[in-house]
Design a protein around this motif. Sequence first.
Motif, PDB file in Angstrom:
ATOM      1  N   ASN A 168      -5.389  -2.309  -2.692  1.00 48.30           N
ATOM      2  CA  ASN A 168      -4.490  -2.380  -1.539  1.00 48.30           C
ATOM      3  C   ASN A 168      -4.935  -3.437  -0.535  1.00 48.30           C
ATOM      4  O   ASN A 168      -4.101  -4.036   0.144  1.00 48.30           O
ATOM      5  CB  ASN A 168      -4.394  -1.016  -0.867  1.00 48.30           C
TER       6      ASN A 168
ATOM      7  N   SER B  89       0.811  -1.219   0.000  1.00 42.32           N
ATOM      8  CA  SER B  89       0.000   0.000   0.000  1.00 42.32           C
ATOM      9  C   SER B  89       0.842   1.265   0.000  1.00 42.32           C
ATOM     10  O   SER B  89       0.380   2.315  -0.444  1.00 42.32           O
ATOM     11  CB  SER B  89      -0.958  -0.001   1.191  1.00 42.32           C
TER      12      SER B  89
ATOM     13  N   ARG C  82      -4.992  -0.755  -8.695  1.00 38.99           N
ATOM     14  CA  ARG C  82      -4.474  -1.522  -7.565  1.00 38.99           C
ATOM     15  C   ARG C  82      -5.564  -1.733  -6.534  1.00 38.99           C
ATOM     16  O   ARG C  82      -6.451  -0.892  -6.381  1.00 38.99           O
ATOM     17  CB  ARG C  82      -3.265  -0.820  -6.938  1.00 38.99           C
TER      18      ARG C  82
ATOM     19  N   SER D 183       1.394   5.490  -4.480  1.00 36.60           N
ATOM     20  CA  SER D 183       0.575   5.043  -3.351  1.00 36.60           C
ATOM     21  C   SER D 183      -0.665   5.909  -3.182  1.00 36.60           C
ATOM     22  O   SER D 183      -1.704   5.430  -2.718  1.00 36.60           O
ATOM     23  CB  SER D 183       1.396   5.053  -2.065  1.00 36.60           C
TER      24      SER D 183
END
Length: 118
Positions: free
Chosen positions: A73, A30, A71, A53
């Motif tokens: 996380n 993350s 993404r 991030s």
Amino acid sequence: QVQLVESGGGLVQPGGSLRLSCAASGSIFSSSTMGWYRQAPGKQRELVASMASGGSTSYADSVKGRFTISRDNAKGTLYLQMNNLKPEDTAVYYCNAAGFRWGPYDYWGQGTQVTVSS
């Protein structure tokens, strides 16, 4: 130790789609800048797309409008949705995790082959 495992590569016809996944072990996902790179035979490895991030993204000009990086996380997984694939997209695609935690780090997956051919 962080491990990155790519999956989802394969053979696809021009104009087709593939979704690559990169599963990351460890706790750094993350907070890492995650990226997809590719290397075609006889060529240097190049950045395809990256996601910081905080969620900002960057794409190579050659894939803008066709590829989407994302993404999750919670799952520790990075994705690359590839649409309208072209023969010049043929390469080994690598997942990368980079950042700083008690020192800089830079991890790579083993790569997954994408072949675009009729």
